[in-house]
Design a protein around this motif. Structure first.
Motif, PDB file in Angstrom:
ATOM      1  N   SER A  35       9.180  -8.951   3.282  1.00  0.00           N
ATOM      2  CA  SER A  35       9.491  -7.542   3.045  1.00  0.00           C
ATOM      3  C   SER A  35       8.302  -6.814   2.422  1.00  0.00           C
ATOM      4  CB  SER A  35      10.704  -7.415   2.115  1.00  0.00           C
ATOM      5  OG  SER A  35      11.826  -8.045   2.682  1.00  0.00           O
TER       6      SER A  35
ATOM      7  N   GLU B 149       5.105   1.991   3.930  1.00  0.00           N
ATOM      8  CA  GLU B 149       5.950   3.037   3.337  1.00  0.00           C
ATOM      9  C   GLU B 149       5.426   3.503   1.989  1.00  0.00           C
ATOM     10  OE1 GLU B 149      10.099   2.354   2.885  1.00  0.00           O
ATOM     11  OE2 GLU B 149      10.405   1.806   4.991  1.00  0.00           O
ATOM     12  N   PHE B 150       4.701   2.625   1.307  1.00  0.00           N
ATOM     13  CA  PHE B 150       4.254   2.964  -0.044  1.00  0.00           C
ATOM     14  C   PHE B 150       2.751   3.210  -0.131  1.00  0.00           C
ATOM     15  CE2 PHE B 150       8.319   0.986  -0.439  1.00  0.00           C
ATOM     16  CZ  PHE B 150       8.953   1.721  -1.422  1.00  0.00           C
TER      17      PHE B 150
ATOM     18  N   GLY C 143       6.992   0.592  -6.541  1.00  0.00           N
ATOM     19  CA  GLY C 143       7.975   0.979  -5.529  1.00  0.00           C
ATOM     20  C   GLY C 143       8.116  -0.088  -4.450  1.00  0.00           C
ATOM     21  N   LEU C 144       6.993  -0.636  -4.031  1.00  0.00           N
ATOM     22  CA  LEU C 144       7.021  -1.676  -2.994  1.00  0.00           C
ATOM     23  C   LEU C 144       7.717  -2.942  -3.512  1.00  0.00           C
ATOM     24  CD1 LEU C 144       6.279  -2.911  -0.294  1.00  0.00           C
ATOM     25  CD2 LEU C 144       3.946  -3.268  -1.138  1.00  0.00           C
TER      26      LEU C 144
ATOM     27  N   TYR D 167       7.143  -3.522   4.333  1.00  0.00           N
ATOM     28  CA  TYR D 167       7.300  -2.177   3.775  1.00  0.00           C
ATOM     29  C   TYR D 167       6.013  -1.630   3.155  1.00  0.00           C
ATOM     30  CZ  TYR D 167      12.284  -2.922   4.514  1.00  0.00           C
ATOM     31  OH  TYR D 167      13.507  -3.166   5.084  1.00  0.00           O
TER      32      TYR D 167
ATOM     33  N   VAL E 190      15.128  -5.062  -3.140  1.00  0.00           N
ATOM     34  CA  VAL E 190      16.336  -4.524  -2.506  1.00  0.00           C
ATOM     35  C   VAL E 190      16.583  -5.253  -1.186  1.00  0.00           C
ATOM     36  CG1 VAL E 190      17.301  -2.476  -1.373  1.00  0.00           C
ATOM     37  CG2 VAL E 190      16.226  -2.281  -3.635  1.00  0.00           C
ATOM     38  N   SER E 191      15.525  -5.523  -0.441  1.00  0.00           N
ATOM     39  CA  SER E 191      15.660  -6.256   0.818  1.00  0.00           C
ATOM     40  C   SER E 191      16.250  -7.649   0.587  1.00  0.00           C
ATOM     41  CB  SER E 191      14.283  -6.346   1.495  1.00  0.00           C
ATOM     42  OG  SER E 191      14.295  -7.294   2.536  1.00  0.00           O
TER      43      SER E 191
ATOM     44  N   THR F  37       9.999  -3.035  -5.788  1.00  0.00           N
ATOM     45  CA  THR F  37      11.430  -2.752  -5.850  1.00  0.00           C
ATOM     46  C   THR F  37      12.052  -2.768  -4.453  1.00  0.00           C
ATOM     47  OG1 THR F  37      10.960  -1.352  -7.746  1.00  0.00           O
ATOM     48  CG2 THR F  37      13.128  -1.112  -6.747  1.00  0.00           C
ATOM     49  N   ARG F  38      11.341  -2.179  -3.478  1.00  0.00           N
ATOM     50  CA  ARG F  38      11.867  -2.164  -2.103  1.00  0.00           C
ATOM     51  C   ARG F  38      12.057  -3.594  -1.585  1.00  0.00           C
ATOM     52  NH1 ARG F  38      14.487  -2.364   1.100  1.00  0.00           N
ATOM     53  NH2 ARG F  38      14.833  -1.331   3.096  1.00  0.00           N
ATOM     54  N   SER F  39      11.131  -4.466  -1.920  1.00  0.00           N
ATOM     55  CA  SER F  39      11.229  -5.858  -1.473  1.00  0.00           C
ATOM     56  C   SER F  39      12.417  -6.553  -2.130  1.00  0.00           C
ATOM     57  CB  SER F  39       9.934  -6.612  -1.795  1.00  0.00           C
ATOM     58  OG  SER F  39       8.830  -5.945  -1.221  1.00  0.00           O
TER      59      SER F  39
END
Lengths: 270, 270, 270, 270
Positions: free
Chosen positions: C135, C142-143, C80-81, C139, C87-88, C83-85
């Motif tokens: 990122s 968050e994870f 998840g982290l 983030y 996306v950033s 993927t979040r990075s």
């Protein structure tokens, strides 16, 4: 001549003497000590699946043409020699699918999947430049007969990559449009000089037109005239290759027709 | 030959006709539409403050030497022609401070601060390859007289950068050590064949020595013998340049002496 | 600490003093004297009309995963982290049309006509690497909630160009096939350890099968088992972008379906 | 959201199902079919025996500084964080002999003989950019305490090669002269605003001096004033490294003194 000039013989003796005390094995040792310098060579492999174009340009060919009294605006002997040299390149190197030339430049297109010279840009362009240049001198006599070649001419080159068929066709169209412009201009210019009795300076001045309409009609007019003259083929040349047989064409490569009639030149964009 | 073959004349007419309806201005428009392809050219400027070395190698020169009956182990005509071609390169191009050649290869060193061709690698190496090749054919007769050149020879080239004087000198030493090894081997080999009555296969076998001591003494011996023969200079050539006057030397460039006697070749490492 | 250590304050004073006697104009003069060093920068513009892929890889992520107790074989927080990075990165940079990630690597594809950073390879890959890395730390919480990040992680990257849609799709398929192999292997491996009671050494030994048939059935069997576990999506992630809205998918990109359903990602091969 | 949206779970199931019928060996076959795409990677090895400089620049740091209320003209917290991030880079990567930073940029110099990452430019610059960026977020709290970081910042980077010690020193002097100019300007500017009561627009206008003499005296004057203020070290930072111990200096690197006192940074030009 410098005071410490080393004439060949004594220096040669010195060297041979020092060599006499060297064995191959110690030379090999010396060589291996220096061999690290090979690591300074850069890898210049061309990106895969792109067309590799090598374009050559004559060095100071304006002067070369004058000194060898090339006929204006186009000299069929010079164009024939240029084409013969390009054919020689295509006979020697693998995988050139089309070549296109005009004036003192020539472009060679390697197929996109070629592995000739492992796609090393430096090898490809220097070999093309070398083969073209040695051929130009070698075949000079076939086209100029007894008129002597005054000095060895030079060409420089470059490599450009094109990823798609459209890009490659646009490259060739760009060169042919450039050729047309030069041909039209030169034809008008030399007609004004040779038939119109203008000096070259006057002709140059006359062709600096202010208005693009005047510009257009003037040239069309002249071009129409030009058609009555003999020996008036367009002075650009395509050369295509198939199993070492190379065929020269004078034709339009901007439109679709040429490409439909020669489907083997382009590969699929995939 | 394809059924839809376009002979030059009709195609030429078609083209001239279509051109007749074209103006320069519409050709200019067509050209500008295609001109985007220029952006595909890559910049290959050489790193500043490095020596730029262009090395050429003959293509298939083993076969070329045989077909032109080069004398073994070293043919002075061939070496003279090689040197003459290198001199031609140095006369045409700016900023070459030394060139070194042997057998079918030649290295040209541009001074580290040169701005010739804006230091563009492709231009530098193709121009060297081109000028060398056209000169090789042009001057053939001066060295080989009536013996004809059978076909135009080819050379390929590369560019290598060296950041320091030490690196450059080691490069030249590497090439000269390589030359010595080849010379020693070839001299022994051809002495065995020409004077010792061996076949080339026997000579090759004889030179595959198992023991490095045997190896050493055998060659030393032969080298000593070799000194009695005429025309036995080492077959490598340096060419240095000063104000368009170019001087060829046969000498050792591995040691210090040459460099002390020619202080102008290297620039300071700064 | 060296004896001649310059503590910051006194040195600062010295510097300020010397600056006090400097004007901006003399500083500008000093600067212009050094400015020639800009010419040492190389141009690394990417070839036009090619897809530009930037791929990042985690540095020492095996150790990183252990130290942060990532769950085996796949840790959904870590994925998840990642993927979040990604996306950033896609929100910050223009013209990324698809991104694909697995494990500790992520590939970002710029559209073939992008002019972001003037297509300069170094800028593109460093900006991606930088934004992704900052990122990842930003983030983390968050994870991973209260589990602390022990040290700042590192990623390295590279740029690869692909001229055609087929080449690009094959690149993405290559990464996904690689992901499948790793997933299959890891799933089997950790099932043997976690459920089968083997040591990691024993599991490794067991997976060195001699016969490819045995090999196949063994893994199929295990994969079937794996399907019964919860949280068992494939651990690879595609991220596509449209007007700053980025959507993550877990899906197959080797087959035709994904590409038919997302026609906007690829441009025509022309 | 697109109508044909694939939610993660169903797609995941589809994929797992299709995987269930795949063996590792058939995945390996699929992978090997695509693996040709690796050949599209270019070799970007840095020329040997040159200093490798990686320079990072903040992306949109003017806005970033405003949003995070950086103190004008120089914010010691921001400078401390920049330095801490550079130290983190030097602790992680081998062979960085000196780093120099100011404002939102930082240069890292690898020793000329480094073989870190086999001298691959892309790896070197992306790893530096990544480690610096993750460290910047990771250490934020140490310098800014409870003031939150609003979003992950980005940096871009480049690689430049310098062949000699003189070139490298001139590079660093160029960056420091640039720093001085910025510092002088900013100090004057913000003194006019903060102490002189001018608006930023008025200060900007005031600093557009017509005459270079006026220019000089005006700034000298202000600089002298500046010396009375507290916290007035120059805002540039050198970081040198020795066996993983990294030391930060605020000092002059244009003159000879720094280099005489740190003889280990430069290697001989050979």
């Amino acid at each position: 001549i410098e005071p410490n000039y080393h004439c060949i013989v004594p220096l040669g003796k010195t060297l041979v003497k020092s060599l006499a005390s060297l064995s191959i094995s110690s030379s090999v040792m010396a060589k291996s000590k220096f061999e690290y310098v090979r690591n300074f060579e850069a890898d210049d492999t061309c990106l895969r699946n792109c067309y590799i174009v090598v374009r050559l340009d004559g060095r100071n060919f304006h002067k070369f043409a004058e000194q060898h009294k090339f006929i204006k605006p186009n000299d069929n002997r010079a164009l024939g020699l240029l084409t013969r040299s390009a054919v020689s390149v295509m006979e020697e190197l693998e995988d050139i699918v089309i070549a296109y030339g005009q004036s003192d430049e020539f472009s060679f297109v390697f197929k996109r999947t070629t592995n000739w010279f492992k796609r090393r840009a430096s090898k490809l362009m220097t070999h093309v430049a070398s083969q073209f240049s040695s051929s130009y001198v070698f075949y000079w006599k076939e086209f100029f007969g007894d008129q002597p070649l005054l000095y060895p001419p030079g060409f420089d080159g470059r490599v450009v990559l094109y990823p798609t068929n459209r890009n490659l066709r646009d490259y060739l169209s760009w060169r042919q449009a450039d050729c047309h412009i030069n041909n039209l201009y030169n034809t008008v210019f030399w007609t004004l000089v040779q038939r119109g009795g203008l000096t070259t300076a006057q002709a140059e001045e006359r062709l600096k037109v202010k208005d693009s309409n005047t510009h257009r009609s003037k040239h069309d007019e002249t071009v129409t005239k030009r058609m009555k003259l003999p020996n008036e083929e367009e002075k650009d040349v395509n050369v295509t290759r198939s199993r070492k047989r190379v065929q020269a064409y004078h034709c339009d490569i901007i439109g679709e027709q040429f490409w439909e009639e020669h489907p083997g030149i382009l590969e699929d964009d995939s």
